[in-house]
Design an enzyme around this catalytic site. Structure first.
Site, mmCIF file in Angstrom:
data_model
loop_
_atom_site.group_PDB
_atom_site.id
_atom_site.type_symbol
_atom_site.label_atom_id
_atom_site.label_comp_id
_atom_site.label_asym_id
_atom_site.label_seq_id
_atom_site.Cartn_x
_atom_site.Cartn_y
_atom_site.Cartn_z
ATOM 1 N N SER A 117 0.833 -1.193 0.000
ATOM 2 C CA SER A 117 0.000 0.000 0.000
ATOM 3 C C SER A 117 0.875 1.254 0.000
ATOM 4 C CB SER A 117 -0.955 -0.046 1.195
ATOM 5 O OG SER A 117 -1.962 0.921 1.056
ATOM 6 N N ASP A 135 -5.263 -4.388 -2.980
ATOM 7 C CA ASP A 135 -4.287 -4.018 -1.964
ATOM 8 C C ASP A 135 -3.789 -5.270 -1.251
ATOM 9 O OD1 ASP A 135 -2.905 -2.991 0.211
ATOM 10 O OD2 ASP A 135 -4.147 -1.200 0.266
#
Length: 1494
Positions: free
Chosen positions: A977, A1097
């Site tokens: 991320s 993610d």
């Protein structure tokens, strides 16, 4: 990032708390379901209508065509002619309409891009492309995924069909005795016999003579061991091709001592054919070839030390059990006890006057081994204090014997007045601290002893004469050969607790003979099953008067394996190693007596294990065992490298692991009695020790401590496997994700082209490796100078392999610098290497040369890594790495190395050596790329893992600054991320200022709310289209690939197509960073162009883990906020990696990092929830929420539950990371900041910096920071740890004894050659000058990389040297310039002169020996000889003095000749340099005049 926090954006966020945004979100959340159904119904109706319309139009068209065809056929039949005209072919139609379309597009494009015209048309087209996403992107270049060759994962099935099976088995079996030439092997084959056994027949029984080597040609033989109670236990099962023999019995037979089977029996399990080779056949061969005998004895001793002792001591915990602990009595066959010394020397000293005292002393020691000889009462107090420091026996199995050493020392050491003889210089050194040794638990009891009169004076000449006589008997020499060893025998008197020699020391290796007192033999607690080694020494055994020690190290030629200390006041006689080798030249048979002395000292356990333990040599590609075979043994890797491969049911092969030196292979399968789960093959030529299951069972029954060692070993192995859980199940897992140990013992360095500065590169890598531990650099020149010019011939295979194995054992890593051609040395480097580093220049062509392809052919199974060198300039950055990798599919990993200016400086070989002689004295820069490569090769890499957390990721920048200030190097980076973004910035720039600036600019772009509003879309997949987000990441990184980053980098994403996490180590950087930030619900998943998988993610599964920006974008694809990113390779959809692993420290550990710093900035869930019972009413929750007078309840709502479900895998992985021992988990205090608070970048960064600075300061005070920023030793390494090659040379006893052609050492004159007169790089490897030791001394300084000031200093030094030389030339006559041919002739004449000098030296030595013999004869005729030696001390001293003077004169002459040659060569080189400078100045002057004229 966190979905729940995005849905709960607080009012404090001015950019997202508008009324329009809140109304939009509320409307969408209420109407999305109804709208979806409505649009689905409309879509279905529309498809039905379109299908009905198309069907009827098609039907009408077919009817029309049918009618036209029927009319034409009717007309044709009526007219009888052919009405077909010219046909318009389909290909012509395509060309025609294509040209028309191109003409129209040309007109349209001309109107669009004409100045000031077509503005509205361009706007419409741009709007249409934006809405319909008609933009076409050029797909970036990607790494070609090529499967490794079949040989990489498969064993070699080629057999030796041309050799008969019986001869092949015999050749393999006697290989344990060393290398035999073909004629000797054929002579041994003549003595073989074939034995046919039926099932149940005995091959040999107890009391049968142990005088043969048995080789099983067919069938199976079971070897049993008989216990004292009459029971038998299977020791091992011998199958086809294996042998039954004992190395210790072989030495007994050669020594003339008959050996018989006492506890071992062999019986045929089934019908078998056995080849019998009598050991007497070797004796016949050894009579004609004594060098072969000596070499065989040396090989047996080396095998004994490396196989038997390694297996039993390091892995089974047996130390004192390997040696017999007994005392030798007066009637011993070899040597005499202390009483003999006393009586003999006393009679010779005082005659009949002291006969009574001598007899009393003799009777006292001979009667009982525990009775002390009477000594004066005045000496009791003196010795009682010393005896308090006598070491106790920590092993209860060894009897604590109280000996008469002190009293005998009184007879020999104390003369009238009590003075001791200390005239000899001390060989030993007193220990400074004995804190690691346990003191005696009890004091010696003083018994009633009769008084003894004064002890007469003893002549030390008689003491030495007695020592010479005893050593002569130990070495098996007749009485007339006493004069051979007399000059070399030395006698020393030892105080208690004096260390004679330390373990691992090769300088003071001697043969020690105890005359009085006792010596204690210790060994370090080297337990292979323990992580933390104890520093205490273990007592092995005692050496009593009349016994000898040190023969094993003398025969192996290696360092001492034990530490020897005096237990009390002792007197020892010893002969140094060099003297023993001189004695061997005259009497080679002492090798057998020394070996027999070592064998006699071993316990019966070692003899039994000698039958069971086997030594195995595997060539590259040969299988050790195969999958699904029975597991009846385990193996210890002595040298080489093994690879474990598993074959899946579908036939696919996969690497499970690799094993290096010291690893235990197959232990779990043997103990659990399961079949082999993998196939293990040799990556390169390897030596292994085979431990059968029966031996384990027999040792476990006798020594239960072995069970504890095995349990400890298995526990640590299982614990390590649990902490390093592999991630190979993911489709995107790279090859490095396999649990392969990234720790190599041998590294081969191969240049791609001739212009690669391989020698400076090797020096730089050697410099960095020296800070980690002992390392050795080997070249072809060095090997030839150490072992001879013909060392690469087939006849010298044993000497070369043994020498290389010895160097590898003494160093943690050995660098093999290859030649620029496919020479025998290069081929040897390929056979010895665990990994091959292919070195190239990053800014040159990436094409593969013929030499490089040959390297790949020679080392198919060896791992190869690419190293690209770049000059240290401001604009130099890695680029075009994909072209290098695609051209070399056999490369498994690559490294970018930034080089200092001195590496690319064009200098001669001599000047390179001179430069690095100064560089190696400084400390290496632990932050340089060479140090990073050194840590990778030795398995000490330091990894940094950055977790996800949205705007809280700004704390990563502050932590990076704190890490840099703490002096912690970063070798690998992984991120998820926002951590993927920050980690990619650091790997790309490596400058904290630039990283901070780029991260701040990106955060500012994220705060522009109007760009976010323009990115809103209809929320079917996500709230935002992700176009503006992609643009921000793309602008940050550009079209950079992960392969082009300075530091190895990976990012982790969640693949929603394959329902797993994916690790990205190559490809487009911005795309995979974007996919790792694709939080579900806010951004669509990224579609992987590789396979079309959707990536989210990566924090959903692991929140701590092409063109660069693509994978960064994929790692930031927050589900629901941004759409999943589609991988350009396979089309998989990628989302934020935080859904699977928000802190991928486990992934980093599997990729090879030994020490990891994991920084977590994710949000923490509230675990303090309300217990509402068995059911829950929403109305009750609504009442609790709106009633201010009731206590609030904490119950998760629907979005919170969905978020927690998404992060279940992430939370589990995070807990495992926190509890691991390889990871330092750090969490800054950033919980008060929201996920989208990008406007607070500087504030969050400062919080991370202050916290990180304080955290690392606390670690430094606690002493826990050393494993990160102090990877080199604080104290200067000892001489033994960083010894040069001259200190550790292979001792070939056969060459010493049989006077084989000697080799030349490293002489200063040998370092000068004709290559020094050439400009540019001399790629032929060479060595340093003579004083190699000082280059391995610990560095003093601050950095390896020289700054500009340091480079100027170097240049100033060189200029000063040049000026000094010019001044010398001005005062002296300049020698004439010499051509290359003249230098070659001078070099040839130097070799001839050296040869003549050696001949003269041998003649002088022979003349001295003849004069010595004549002097002895004259003295014997005059009757002035002393003792039985016929040798006077004065004559000895005179002879030795004359030899020393002759040697000194020869050395002075030799040194003077070399100095003159060196001055000549230097003078010629300087003259050439001066001539070139003058030519250069003349050309520049001519050019200037021409310019002025023009």
């Amino acid at each position: 990032m966190d979905v729940l926090e995005l849905l709960r954006v607080s009012g404090s966020n001015m950019y997202y708390s508008t009324f329009l945004a809140d109304a939009w979100c509320y409307y969408i959340s209420n109407q999305i379901t109804m709208t979806m159904y409505l649009y689905c119904a409309l879509g279905v109706l529309s498809m039905l209508f379109i299908g009905w319309f198309v069907y009827f139009k098609r039907l009408a068209r077919l009817r029309l065509r049918h009618e036209i065809a029927r009319s034409l056929s009717a007309v044709t039949m009526a007219s009888g002619g052919d009405l077909r005209g010219p046909r318009f072919r389909k290909r012509d139609k395509m060309l025609f309409y294509g040209r028309r379309m191109l003409r129209k597009m040309k007109n349209v494009s001309g109107q669009m891009y004409s100045s000031g015209k077509g503005y509205k048309r361009r706007a419409v087209i741009r709007f249409a492309r934006r809405i319909l996403q008609l933009r076409r992107e050029n797909m970036p270049l990607e790494v070609r995924t090529v499967e490794p060759p079949a040989e990489y994962l498969e064993e070699t099935m080629e057999g030796s069909d041309r050799v008969p099976p019986d001869a092949l088995y015999m050749l393999q079996s006697i290989r344990i005795f060393g290398h035999f030439e073909k004629p000797i092997f054929l002579r041994l084959c003549k003595h073989t016999q074939l034995l046919e056994l039926m099932g149940g027949d005995y091959l040999f029984k107890i009391t049968d003579p142990d005088d043969s080597v048995y080789i099983v040609q067919s069938g199976m033989i079971n070897v049993y061991i008989s216990n004292a109670d009459g029971s038998t236990l299977s020791l091992k099962t011998v199958r086809k091709g294996e042998s039954v023999t004992s190395l210790l019995s072989f030495i007994d037979v050669l020594s003339g001592n008959p050996s018989y089977y006492k506890t071992v029996t062999a019986k045929a399990i089934e019908k078998s054919v056995v080849i019998r080779l009598p050991m007497a056949a070797f004796q016949e061969v050894f009579k004609d070839s004594p060098d072969v005998m000596i070499r065989v004895i040396q090989v047996i001793m080396i095998r004994l030390q490396r196989v038997l002792f390694t297996a039993l001591r390091n892995y089974l915990g047996l130390n004192a059990e390997l040696v017999q602990n007994h005392m030798r009595f007066k009637g011993s066959s070899q040597g005499a006890g202390p009483s003999v010394y006393c009586s003999q020397t006393t009679r010779q000293a005082t005659g009949s006057a002291s006969a009574t005292a001598s007899a009393a002393a003799a009777s006292g020691t001979a009667g009982s081994t525990h009775t002390a000889v009477p000594r004066p009462a005045s000496s009791l107090s003196r010795y009682s204090q010393d005896e308090q420091h006598t070491l106790s026996d920590p092993n209860p199995g060894i009897p604590n014997l109280e000996l008469s050493g002190d009293s005998v020392n009184t007879l020999f050491g104390e003369v009238n007045g009590g003075a001791r003889l200390n005239s000899y210089p001390p060989l030993y050194h007193q220990r400074e601290s004995d804190g690691n040794l346990s003191t005696r638990r009890g004091s010696i009891t003083q018994q009633e002893q009769p008084e003894v009169g004064p002890v007469p004076s003893i002549d030390m000449r008689l003491v030495k004469s007695s020592a010479v006589d005893s050593l002569r008997k130990e070495l098996g020499l007749p009485e007339q050969d006493a004069h051979i060893i007399d000059p070399f025998v030395e006698v020393r008197e030892m105080e208690p607790n004096v260390t004679l020699i330390t373990e691992g020391n090769a300088d003071d290796v001697c043969v020690w003979f105890v005359m009085t007192g006792t010596l204690a033999v210790y060994q370090g607690n080297a337990d292979a099953t323990r992580i933390k080694q104890d520093k205490t020494d273990l007592l092995i055994h005692y050496v009593h008067p009349g016994e000898i020690v040190g023969g094993l190290a003398m025969l192996t030629g290696e360092a001492s394996a034990y530490t020897i200390r005096s237990r009390n006041h002792s007197r020892v006689a010893f002969i140094r190693r060099a003297a023993i080798y001189q004695i061997m030249r005259q009497r080679p048979r002492i090798v057998l007596d020394l070996g027999n002395g070592v064998v006699r000292r071993l316990s019966p356990l070692v003899r039994q294990c000698d039958y069971a333990l086997d030594w195995i040599f595997l060539e590259s590609g040969r299988a050790l065992y195969r999958q699904d075979e029975s597991s009846d043994s385990t193996y210890i890797v002595l040298s080489g490298r093994m690879r474990s491969v598993i074959t899946h049911p579908g036939g696919k092969k996969e690497i499970v692991g690799e094993y290096g030196k010291g690893d235990l292979v197959g232990i779990v399968e043997m103990i659990t009695e399961t079949s082999r789960t993998t196939t293990v093959m040799a990556v390169r030529d390897s030596e292994l020790a085979k431990l059968p299951e029966g031996l384990f069972n027999a040792i476990k029954l006798r020594y239960p401590i072995v069970v504890t060692k095995l349990i400890s070993f298995l526990s640590h192995r299982f614990l390590g496997s649990m902490q390093t859980r592999t991630t190979t199940g993911a489709p995107g897992a790279p090859v490095e994700a396999n649990p392969v140990t990234h720790k190599y013992s041998t590294v081969a360095l191969v240049p791609i082209t001739d212009d690669v500065p391989l020698t400076p590169f090797t020096y730089e890598l050697y410099h960095s490796l020296c800070a980690i531990g002992p390392v050795l650099r080997l070249t072809s020149d060095l090997a030839r100078k150490q072992l001879g010019m013909n060392i690469f011939d087939a006849s010298n295979e044993y000497r070369l392999t043994s020498w290389l194995a010895q160097q590898e054992d003494r160093n943690i890593i050995t660098l093999y610098q290859c030649d620029n051609a496919l020479s025998p040395w290069t081929q040897r480097c390929m056979r010895q290497a665990d990994v091959v580093l292919i070195v190239g220049l990053g800014d040159h062509s990436h094409l593969v040369g013929k030499f490089e392809r040959e390297i790949d052919r020679l080392a198919l199974r060896t791992q190869k890594e690419l190293v690209l060198l770049y000059p240290e300039t401001a604009s130099s950055k890695p680029a075009n790495t994909l072209s290098w990798l695609n051209a070399r599919p056999w490369v498994t990993k690559h490294h970018h190395v930034l080089c200092v200016k001195r590496i690319f400086t064009r200098k001669s070989q001599y000047r390179i050596n001179d430069l690095y002689s100064r560089v190696l004295l400084s400390e290496p820069n632990m932050h340089s790329d060479f140090s990073r490569l050194a840590r990778w090769l030795t398995g000490n890499s330091i990894g940094l893992v950055l977790g996800g957390g949205g705007a809280r990721g700004a704390a990563h920048i502050g932590m990076l600054k704190a890490i840099q200030e703490a002096g912690i190097p970063i070798d690998m980076v992984g991120g998820v991320s926002i951590g993927a973004l920050m980690g990619a910035l650091w790997c790309s720039e490596r400058n904290i200022t630039t990283v901070t600036q780029k991260a701040r600019e990106w955060s500012k772009k994220m705060t522009k709310w109007f760009l976010q509003l323009l990115d809103l879309t209809y929320p079917i997949t996500s709230m935002f289209s992700g176009r503006e987000f992609n643009k921000t990441i793309h602008e940050t990184f550009g079209d950079v690939n992960i392969e082009d980053l300075w530091i190895p980098y990976f990012t982790l994403t969640t693949d929603i197509t394959a329902s797993c996490h994916r690790i990205h180590t190559n490809g487009s950087l911005w795309r995979y960073v974007r996919s790792s930030m694709s939080l579900s619900g806010y951004m669509p998943p990224l579609c992987d162009p590789k396979d079309g998988h959707l990536l989210l993610d990566g924090g959903y599964v692991n929140n701590l883990p092409g063109h660069l920006w693509r994978y960064c974008r994929a790692s930031m694809s927050i589900a629901g906020v941004f759409p999943p990113f589609c991988d350009y390779r396979d089309g998989h959809l990628l989302l934020d990696g935080c859904y699977t692993n928000n802190v991928p420290a486990d992934v980093m550990h599997n990729l090879g990092a030994a020490h990891i710093i994991a920084i977590d900035v994710g949000s923490q869930d509230d675990t303090d929830l309300t217990n509402y019972g068995d059911d829950l009413s929403g109305w009750w929750l609504l009442y609790k929420k709106w009633n201010p007078f009731t206590a609030p309840v904490k119950v998760p709502d629907l979005p919170d539950i969905q978020s927690r479900l998404a992060y279940v895998s992430c939370v589990r992985q995070l807990e495992e990371v926190k509890n691991s021992d390889y990871c330092e988990y750090i969490r800054p205090p950033i919980d008060k900041y929201k996920t989208l608070a990008f406007g607070s970048f500087d504030e969050i960064r400062d919080v991370g910096y202050v916290f990180g600075k304080n955290y690392f300061e606390g670690m430094a005070k606690a002493g826990r920071l050393g494993r990160f920023n102090q990877w080199f030793s604080k104290e200067p390494p000892k001489r033994g740890n960083h010894a040069s090659l001259n200190e550790y040379t292979f001792i070939d006893l056969a060459q010493i004894v049989c006077r084989l052609p000697e080799t030349y050492g490293l002489n200063p004159s040998d370092l000068f050659s004709e290559d020094e007169d050439c400009d540019g790089y001399i790629s032929e490897p060479t060595t340093l000058n003579t004083d190699v030791r000082r280059y391995q001394v610990p560095r003093g300084g601050n950095s390896l990389s020289l700054s500009e000031t340091e480079m100027d200093m170097d240049s100033d030094v060189e200029m000063d040297l040049k000026m000094e030389r010019k001044m010398d030339k001005a005062t002296q006559s300049t020698p004439p310039l010499q051509s290359k041919a003249q230098i070659l002739r001078r070099k040839h004449s130097k070799e001839e002169a050296r040869h003549e000098w050696e001949i003269k030296r041998e003649q002088k030595q022979e003349l001295a020996r003849e004069q010595e013999l004549e002097r002895e004869r004259e003295l014997s005729q005059k009757g002035t000889t002393a003792g039985a030696t016929g040798y006077t001390p004065n004559a000895v001293i005179a002879t030795q003095t004359s030899l020393i003077f002759m040697d000194e004169e020869d050395e002075m002459d030799k040194k003077k000749t070399k100095d003159n040659d060196r001055d000549e060569v230097r003078g010629s080189a300087e003259d050439k340099g001066k001539e070139k400078e003058e030519d250069k100045e003349n050309r520049s002057n001519t050019n200037n005049e021409t310019k002025n004229y023009l």
